[in-house]
Design a protein around this motif. Structure first.
Motif, PDB file in Angstrom:
ATOM      1  N   THR A   1       0.839  -1.186   0.000  1.00 37.97           N
ATOM      2  CA  THR A   1       0.000   0.000   0.000  1.00 37.97           C
ATOM      3  C   THR A   1       0.882   1.246   0.000  1.00 37.97           C
ATOM      4  OG1 THR A   1      -0.125   0.197   2.406  1.00 37.97           O
ATOM      5  CG2 THR A   1      -1.772  -1.209   1.327  1.00 37.97           C
ATOM      6  N   MET A   2       0.269   2.366  -0.336  1.00 38.76           N
ATOM      7  CA  MET A   2       0.998   3.626  -0.368  1.00 38.76           C
ATOM      8  C   MET A   2       1.530   3.984   1.014  1.00 38.76           C
ATOM      9  SD  MET A   2      -1.556   5.713  -2.903  1.00 38.76           S
ATOM     10  CE  MET A   2      -1.618   5.307  -4.666  1.00 38.76           C
ATOM     11  N   HIS A   3       0.779   3.665   2.059  1.00 34.17           N
ATOM     12  CA  HIS A   3       1.239   3.944   3.416  1.00 34.17           C
ATOM     13  C   HIS A   3       2.485   3.134   3.749  1.00 34.17           C
ATOM     14  CE1 HIS A   3      -2.827   5.660   3.958  1.00 34.17           C
ATOM     15  NE2 HIS A   3      -2.249   6.386   4.884  1.00 34.17           N
ATOM     16  N   GLN A   4       2.508   1.881   3.299  1.00 34.74           N
ATOM     17  CA  GLN A   4       3.630   1.010   3.628  1.00 34.74           C
ATOM     18  C   GLN A   4       4.908   1.397   2.906  1.00 34.74           C
ATOM     19  OE1 GLN A   4       1.738  -2.605   2.503  1.00 34.74           O
ATOM     20  NE2 GLN A   4       0.720  -2.890   4.465  1.00 34.74           N
ATOM     21  N   ALA A   5       4.787   2.165   1.834  1.00 30.80           N
ATOM     22  CA  ALA A   5       5.972   2.558   1.069  1.00 30.80           C
ATOM     23  C   ALA A   5       6.689   3.756   1.661  1.00 30.80           C
ATOM     24  CB  ALA A   5       5.563   2.874  -0.369  1.00 30.80           C
ATOM     25  N   LYS A   6       6.090   4.374   2.655  1.00 29.40           N
ATOM     26  CA  LYS A   6       6.688   5.579   3.222  1.00 29.40           C
ATOM     27  C   LYS A   6       8.098   5.303   3.746  1.00 29.40           C
ATOM     28  CE  LYS A   6       5.983   9.052   6.745  1.00 29.40           C
ATOM     29  NZ  LYS A   6       5.125   9.534   7.821  1.00 29.40           N
ATOM     30  N   GLY A   7       9.016   6.194   3.397  1.00 30.28           N
ATOM     31  CA  GLY A   7      10.392   6.059   3.851  1.00 30.28           C
ATOM     32  C   GLY A   7      11.249   5.171   2.970  1.00 30.28           C
ATOM     33  N   LEU A   8      10.626   4.504   2.000  1.00 31.74           N
ATOM     34  CA  LEU A   8      11.364   3.618   1.111  1.00 31.74           C
ATOM     35  C   LEU A   8      11.628   4.308  -0.227  1.00 31.74           C
ATOM     36  CD1 LEU A   8       9.382   0.303   1.747  1.00 31.74           C
ATOM     37  CD2 LEU A   8      11.443   1.108   2.903  1.00 31.74           C
ATOM     38  N   GLU A   9      12.472   3.706  -1.037  1.00 31.37           N
ATOM     39  CA  GLU A   9      12.711   4.204  -2.386  1.00 31.37           C
ATOM     40  C   GLU A   9      13.004   3.026  -3.297  1.00 31.37           C
ATOM     41  OE1 GLU A   9      17.468   5.311  -2.254  1.00 31.37           O
ATOM     42  OE2 GLU A   9      16.034   6.886  -1.741  1.00 31.37           O
ATOM     43  N   PHE A  10      12.630   3.162  -4.570  1.00 29.88           N
ATOM     44  CA  PHE A  10      12.786   2.087  -5.540  1.00 29.88           C
ATOM     45  C   PHE A  10      13.228   2.676  -6.877  1.00 29.88           C
ATOM     46  CE2 PHE A  10       9.355   1.175  -2.581  1.00 29.88           C
ATOM     47  CZ  PHE A  10       9.747  -0.039  -2.042  1.00 29.88           C
ATOM     48  N   ASP A  11      13.970   1.896  -7.633  1.00 31.88           N
ATOM     49  CA  ASP A  11      14.398   2.369  -8.952  1.00 31.88           C
ATOM     50  C   ASP A  11      13.199   2.677  -9.843  1.00 31.88           C
ATOM     51  OD1 ASP A  11      17.406   2.019  -8.844  1.00 31.88           O
ATOM     52  OD2 ASP A  11      16.764  -0.009  -8.322  1.00 31.88           O
ATOM     53  N   HIS A  12      12.202   1.803  -9.789  1.00 28.31           N
ATOM     54  CA  HIS A  12      11.019   1.954 -10.632  1.00 28.31           C
ATOM     55  C   HIS A  12       9.770   1.821  -9.762  1.00 28.31           C
ATOM     56  CE1 HIS A  12      13.825   1.450 -13.970  1.00 28.31           C
ATOM     57  NE2 HIS A  12      14.287   0.384 -13.330  1.00 28.31           N
ATOM     58  N   VAL A  13       8.829   2.703  -9.948  1.00 25.29           N
ATOM     59  CA  VAL A  13       7.605   2.691  -9.151  1.00 25.29           C
ATOM     60  C   VAL A  13       6.394   2.766 -10.075  1.00 25.29           C
ATOM     61  CG1 VAL A  13       6.207   3.950  -7.476  1.00 25.29           C
ATOM     62  CG2 VAL A  13       8.666   3.700  -7.101  1.00 25.29           C
ATOM     63  N   ILE A  14       5.426   1.888  -9.823  1.00 32.00           N
ATOM     64  CA  ILE A  14       4.134   1.930 -10.505  1.00 32.00           C
ATOM     65  C   ILE A  14       3.099   2.350  -9.470  1.00 32.00           C
ATOM     66  CG2 ILE A  14       2.387   0.614 -11.759  1.00 32.00           C
ATOM     67  CD1 ILE A  14       4.633  -1.323 -12.584  1.00 32.00           C
ATOM     68  N   VAL A  15       2.407   3.450  -9.717  1.00 34.89           N
ATOM     69  CA  VAL A  15       1.414   3.975  -8.776  1.00 34.89           C
ATOM     70  C   VAL A  15       0.026   3.838  -9.394  1.00 34.89           C
ATOM     71  CG1 VAL A  15       0.565   6.008  -7.566  1.00 34.89           C
ATOM     72  CG2 VAL A  15       3.021   5.590  -7.724  1.00 34.89           C
ATOM     73  N   VAL A  16      -0.861   3.143  -8.691  1.00 35.82           N
ATOM     74  CA  VAL A  16      -2.264   3.069  -9.095  1.00 35.82           C
ATOM     75  C   VAL A  16      -2.979   4.214  -8.388  1.00 35.82           C
ATOM     76  CG1 VAL A  16      -4.348   1.665  -9.163  1.00 35.82           C
ATOM     77  CG2 VAL A  16      -2.089   0.570  -9.346  1.00 35.82           C
ATOM     78  N   LEU A  17      -3.295   5.260  -9.131  1.00 30.86           N
ATOM     79  CA  LEU A  17      -3.861   6.462  -8.512  1.00 30.86           C
ATOM     80  C   LEU A  17      -5.233   6.182  -7.901  1.00 30.86           C
ATOM     81  CD1 LEU A  17      -3.236   9.646 -10.711  1.00 30.86           C
ATOM     82  CD2 LEU A  17      -2.106   8.946  -8.597  1.00 30.86           C
ATOM     83  N   PRO A  18      -5.459   6.643  -6.683  1.00 29.71           N
ATOM     84  CA  PRO A  18      -6.789   6.503  -6.080  1.00 29.71           C
ATOM     85  C   PRO A  18      -7.758   7.517  -6.684  1.00 29.71           C
ATOM     86  CG  PRO A  18      -5.357   7.759  -4.629  1.00 29.71           C
ATOM     87  CD  PRO A  18      -4.511   7.321  -5.791  1.00 29.71           C
ATOM     88  N   LYS A  19      -9.009   7.392  -6.338  1.00 31.18           N
ATOM     89  CA  LYS A  19     -10.022   8.342  -6.787  1.00 31.18           C
ATOM     90  C   LYS A  19      -9.686   9.738  -6.276  1.00 31.18           C
ATOM     91  CE  LYS A  19     -15.031   9.139  -6.629  1.00 31.18           C
ATOM     92  NZ  LYS A  19     -16.316   8.627  -6.082  1.00 31.18           N
ATOM     93  N   TYR A  20      -9.894  10.729  -7.106  1.00 34.87           N
ATOM     94  CA  TYR A  20      -9.538  12.106  -6.761  1.00 34.87           C
ATOM     95  C   TYR A  20     -10.392  12.614  -5.600  1.00 34.87           C
ATOM     96  CZ  TYR A  20      -8.619  17.118  -7.259  1.00 34.87           C
ATOM     97  OH  TYR A  20      -8.259  18.429  -7.019  1.00 34.87           O
ATOM     98  N   ASP A  21      -9.713  13.219  -4.645  1.00 35.11           N
ATOM     99  CA  ASP A  21     -10.399  13.826  -3.489  1.00 35.11           C
ATOM    100  C   ASP A  21      -9.699  15.139  -3.181  1.00 35.11           C
ATOM    101  OD1 ASP A  21     -11.832  14.439  -1.254  1.00 35.11           O
ATOM    102  OD2 ASP A  21     -11.163  12.719  -0.052  1.00 35.11           O
TER     103      ASP A  21
END
Length: 537
Positions: free
Chosen positions: A469-489
């Motif tokens: 999840t996006m919360h679990q990625a906090k503080g980490l870094e990766f060479d390549h990231v795929i983000v599934v955008l949530p619904k706009y709020d």
């Protein structure tokens, strides 16, 4: 040794007793904290015992330790680095001479209401959720709850912090024990955590964070705290981004500019521009786009897929399996892993075989993993041996092993057999993570588990795909990231901060999956045309 920027050196050499560091993504805040500690120890001859560093996770703690270079390893290991809850539990156990077990609200509701252990006519769920408001009734419920907690040595996450503050001996000891306090990820402090930091009154206190990366308001965090501290104390800023390619920095900076609560100024990239750094894919083509990206980046470092919910993660894992991609590594199932929870239940039974909750947990989690106990009713006071014929043979064997190290080793071997599902992979990794962190006995294992964070068991291997999840990625870094955008709020600034944290995890490339009308794309200066291939930016 690291080569520090002028902004980092100003923080490392700061002489103020109260300091706030506003540190944007990729700005090297962990490196700066480590540099400040190393400077004080080398130049001013402070002992490692003088330092307390409070971090977001044990993963962050390890990062900081590794970055404190040029010092005697023995002296470096004297530095206390911990999370707020982990630190509080350690101190409370020390000053109460008791081994407390942390219970979360879901566990307590399961015990109290689900198994009739709550002694009052009210529902424990109503009490814990604040629905019992009448003063006399609430006092009665509090008294009953405290009695049960004292009886079984249970303590909630909220009680950890309040109990520490109320213990005058502990607070007095803390005030004299340390000379330097560094609070990392200070934007995610809640009022109780800030209160502890203030009451400890450590001579030199530094708060480090970024209000734009505050994503735990739902859990009590108050990002306004960091801004208020900035107005009160000397504030330094780290604005250079040493992580991401320039177009990733530019897109994320445009996004966060739409929030009112943020650091003034811009996150400045120090890396150059790489061709085809950001790709945008249509949400309807999510699975094929992810599969193509995995294939393209498979030999070029680490890749992470970040989603808003665990439901999306489960969907992606299933689809990748159907496509023949079997190296996905979900990192979102810590406390839902049935095999590991079985092990935790057994450890609890080893420490106290008569506690009712642990027997129930053993029963419930065994059922989840395909076998069950064949009884209808039993006494909470009976010993574990009463249930010997109800558990699988390997469970009985585990309970017979006296030495805790041999107990864990037994499970590592057992979980490696072909009789277990893929859950065994993560369960084994969790056991190994504990053994790397400590050689302690059962009580230390339970304390470690209670304050464990998902980042503590992020796999070290570079093969496979990390899905979290996006919360679990906090503080980490990766060479390549795929983000599934949530619904706009757009009205919810925390939702925008979650997207900001996600896209700033990327070093080389960022692939975004969204519907064309998702306004987060527009806010980042990106776009997609319906029905066309991914567009390079």
């Amino acid at each position: 040794m690291f080569k520090f920027t002028d902004d980092q050196l100003a923080i490392i050499h700061a002489e103020e007793k109260r300091v706030v560091v506003q540190a944007g993504p990729g700005s090297g805040k962990s490196t700066t904290i480590a540099g400040a500690v190393a400077y004080q120890m080398a130049e001013h001859k402070h002992s490692g015992y003088d330092f307390l560093i409070i971090t977001f996770s044990r993963f962050a703690a390890r990062q900081i330790r590794e970055k404190i270079q040029g010092l005697d390893p023995v002296e470096r290991n004297k530095i206390d680095v911990d999370t707020f809850h982990g630190f509080a539990l350690k101190i409370i156990n020390k000053f109460t001479a008791t081994s407390w077990t942390i219970m979360d609200e879901k566990d307590l509701i399961h015990v109290m209401d689900g198994n009739g252990y709550w002694p009052l006519n009210t529902k424990f769920k109503d009490f814990i959720n604040g629905k019992i408001t009448a003063p006399s009734a609430r006092r009665e419920n509090i008294k009953a709850f405290e009695k049960i907690c004292n009886q079984f040595k249970w303590i909630t996450y909220n009680q950890l912090l309040t109990t520490l503050v109320k213990n005058k001996d502990a607070m007095a000891w803390l005030q004299s024990r340390y000379k330097f306090l560094y609070v990392d990820e200070a934007q995610d402090m809640n009022p109780a955590q800030l209160n502890i930091a203030k009451l400890m009154d450590i001579e030199y206190t530094t708060y480090v964070g970024d209000v734009s990366q505050s994503i735990y308001e739902w859990n009590g965090a108050a990002p306004r705290i960091l801004m208020d501290l900035s107005e009160k104390y000397k504030t330094y800023t780290l604005s250079e981004n040493h992580r991401s390619n320039s177009d990733i920095v530019e897109a994320s900076s445009k996004l966060i500019m739409h929030n009112k609560l943020r650091i003034s100024g811009k996150n400045t990239p120090t890396r150059g521009f790489d061709t085809r750094c950001i790709n945008v894919h249509h949400r309807d083509e999510m699975h094929s786009s992810i599969a193509n990206s995995i294939q393209e980046y498979s030999d070029d470092g680490e890749l992470a897929i970040l989603c808003r919910t665990n439901r999306e993660i489960a969907e992606i894992i299933l689809e990748l399996g159907n496509l023949g991609i079997d190296k996905s590594l979900p990192a979102s199932v810590l406390r839902s892993n049935p095999l590991f929870m079985m092990i935790v239940a057994l450890v609890r039974l080893r420490t106290d075989p008569c506690k009712p909750y642990w027997m129930l947990f053993l029963r419930d989690n065994a059922a989840k993993d395909g076998f069950s106990f064949s009884y209808d009713k039993y006494s909470f006071s009976e010993p574990t041996s009463k249930f010997a014929n109800m558990a699988p043979e390997w469970v009985d064997r585990a309970l017979e092993i006296k030495d805790f190290g041999e107990f864990l080793e037994y499970f590592l071997k057992t979980l490696g057999s072909e009789d277990f599902s893929d859950d065994a992979i993560l369960a084994s990794r969790l056991i190994k993570a504990f053994r790397e962190a400590s050689d302690g006995a059962e009580e230390e294992f339970l304390a470690w588990f209670a304050t464990m964070d998902v980042q503590d068991i992020v796999p070290e291997e570079t093969s496979g795909v990390r899905i979290m999840t996006m919360h679990q990625a906090k503080g980490l870094e990766f060479d390549h990231v795929i983000v599934v955008l949530p619904k706009y709020d757009g009205k919810n600034e925390e939702s925008r901060r979650i997207v900001f944290v996600s896209v700033t995890r990327a070093i080389k490339t960022l692939d975004i999956i969204a519907y064309p009308d998702n306004n987060y794309l527009e806010e980042m200066g990106l776009s997609i045309e319906d029905g066309t291939p991914p567009l390079p930016f």
